[in-house]
Design a protein around this motif. Sequence first.
Motif, PDB file in Angstrom:
ATOM      1  N   ILE A  51       0.842  -1.205   0.000  1.00 57.50           N
ATOM      2  CA  ILE A  51       0.000   0.000   0.000  1.00 57.50           C
ATOM      3  C   ILE A  51       0.873   1.250   0.000  1.00 57.50           C
ATOM      4  CG2 ILE A  51      -1.637   1.339   1.363  1.00 57.50           C
ATOM      5  CD1 ILE A  51      -2.911  -1.282   2.255  1.00 57.50           C
ATOM      6  N   LEU A  52       1.900   1.266   0.846  1.00 55.59           N
ATOM      7  CA  LEU A  52       2.794   2.422   0.902  1.00 55.59           C
ATOM      8  C   LEU A  52       3.551   2.602  -0.413  1.00 55.59           C
ATOM      9  CD1 LEU A  52       4.223   2.060   4.519  1.00 55.59           C
ATOM     10  CD2 LEU A  52       2.588   3.767   3.685  1.00 55.59           C
ATOM     11  N   ALA A  53       3.983   1.495  -1.022  1.00 57.83           N
ATOM     12  CA  ALA A  53       4.668   1.594  -2.313  1.00 57.83           C
ATOM     13  C   ALA A  53       3.719   2.127  -3.375  1.00 57.83           C
ATOM     14  CB  ALA A  53       5.211   0.230  -2.719  1.00 57.83           C
ATOM     15  N   GLY A  54       2.464   1.696  -3.325  1.00 61.74           N
ATOM     16  CA  GLY A  54       1.463   2.199  -4.266  1.00 61.74           C
ATOM     17  C   GLY A  54       1.189   3.680  -4.079  1.00 61.74           C
ATOM     18  N   VAL A  55       1.135   4.114  -2.826  1.00 63.68           N
ATOM     19  CA  VAL A  55       0.922   5.539  -2.540  1.00 63.68           C
ATOM     20  C   VAL A  55       2.103   6.356  -3.070  1.00 63.68           C
ATOM     21  CG1 VAL A  55       0.796   7.239  -0.682  1.00 63.68           C
ATOM     22  CG2 VAL A  55      -0.584   5.156  -0.565  1.00 63.68           C
ATOM     23  N   ALA A  56       3.324   5.851  -2.878  1.00 64.42           N
ATOM     24  CA  ALA A  56       4.510   6.556  -3.384  1.00 64.42           C
ATOM     25  C   ALA A  56       4.462   6.663  -4.907  1.00 64.42           C
ATOM     26  CB  ALA A  56       5.772   5.834  -2.939  1.00 64.42           C
ATOM     27  N   PHE A  57       4.054   5.583  -5.569  1.00 67.40           N
ATOM     28  CA  PHE A  57       3.930   5.607  -7.034  1.00 67.40           C
ATOM     29  C   PHE A  57       2.893   6.633  -7.470  1.00 67.40           C
ATOM     30  CE2 PHE A  57       1.599   4.260 -10.799  1.00 67.40           C
ATOM     31  CZ  PHE A  57       2.610   4.107 -11.734  1.00 67.40           C
ATOM     32  N   ALA A  58       1.724   6.609  -6.830  1.00 64.90           N
ATOM     33  CA  ALA A  58       0.645   7.527  -7.205  1.00 64.90           C
ATOM     34  C   ALA A  58       1.054   8.974  -6.978  1.00 64.90           C
ATOM     35  CB  ALA A  58      -0.617   7.194  -6.411  1.00 64.90           C
TER      36      ALA A  58
END
Length: 357
Positions: free
Chosen positions: A214-221
Amino acid sequence: MRDHSEALPGDGLPPAGATALVDAYFDHLGAAAARLRIDIDADSLAELLAHVEHRLDGTDRSDDAVRRVLAELGEPEALAGAYAADDPDSDSDFDSNFDTDRGFDSGIDHDGGTDAAARGPRDLAAGGLPRTHRAGRFLGVPYDTRQPTSERFASRSWDPSDPSILVPKALGIGWTVNFAALAVRAHLIRPDDEDEPFAEAPAWVVTATLAAPILAGVAFAALAAATWAGLPETVPSHWGLTGEPDGYSSRTANLLLLSGFVLLPLLAAAWVHLARRGAWSRVAASAGSFALALVALVCLVQTLFAVQGGAGMWPTWIGLFLVLVLPLGLLVGVSRSGRAAEQRRDFASASKKGSVS
């Protein structure tokens, strides 16, 4: 060299080579299953064959090597009885400590490798095994087209009992990384640290692993949103061996593709958690989703680097290192928490027995 006075499963089989020994073992398994009036499904037999072939990799495939691998499965009659105990429709009352995920008293996962020759089961009542093409090797490259399961994905990405770093993919063609083998070789864990991977890890730790993707996805977004407006309509999407871009795509197509690498695995991992799969499956799903989200983030960083005039692929090389190290750290951390919980349990049990005596 083993003592030939010691009987192993398959010792009564004709010494006609590795293939004949394996075929004879499965013929005996088929006959035992027929006597117990059970039907061992095609996938289970394919996985047994895959396990045998995987364990033979790196050996001289001599008769002794084959017999030792078959010994890990146990006697055909006992193995058939174990399936009978697991089959609610079976008339057999056989009881066994065979675990279809971990092996017959061996801690071995039958999904640990799908390097099997392209063969599979025919009707067990008739005995023997015909050819199938759902899993095996083609020109030395493993493939698996069986319906994927979270358990199979977990056993491929984290199996401390398997020393192979590269193992066949749970779905598709080629190999994937067994992070547990890396951890063992780096002396971060031992193969026997846990009775079952992550089974004793605290429930909150298992659930918390989903925070990583989830945190990696937030960083990507966040990075995509911050840089979208400044991207040209066409952006680099592929690089050659020299580090120069040799493929381009529209920024929209590129972003959608990378977003899929983040979102789809994350949704799959969330489903595994919500479905209350085993801890092994949930932690592995989180780690796999985390790795793919990091891949997408690395690709986005490399694209931005090229758009801004950067030369070379050093962001990708650094990123791929992190793709290995960060999920490995997640898995090792949960494994160690499970090991610590097992040690506390064993210590408490020993203390209780000591106080009683």
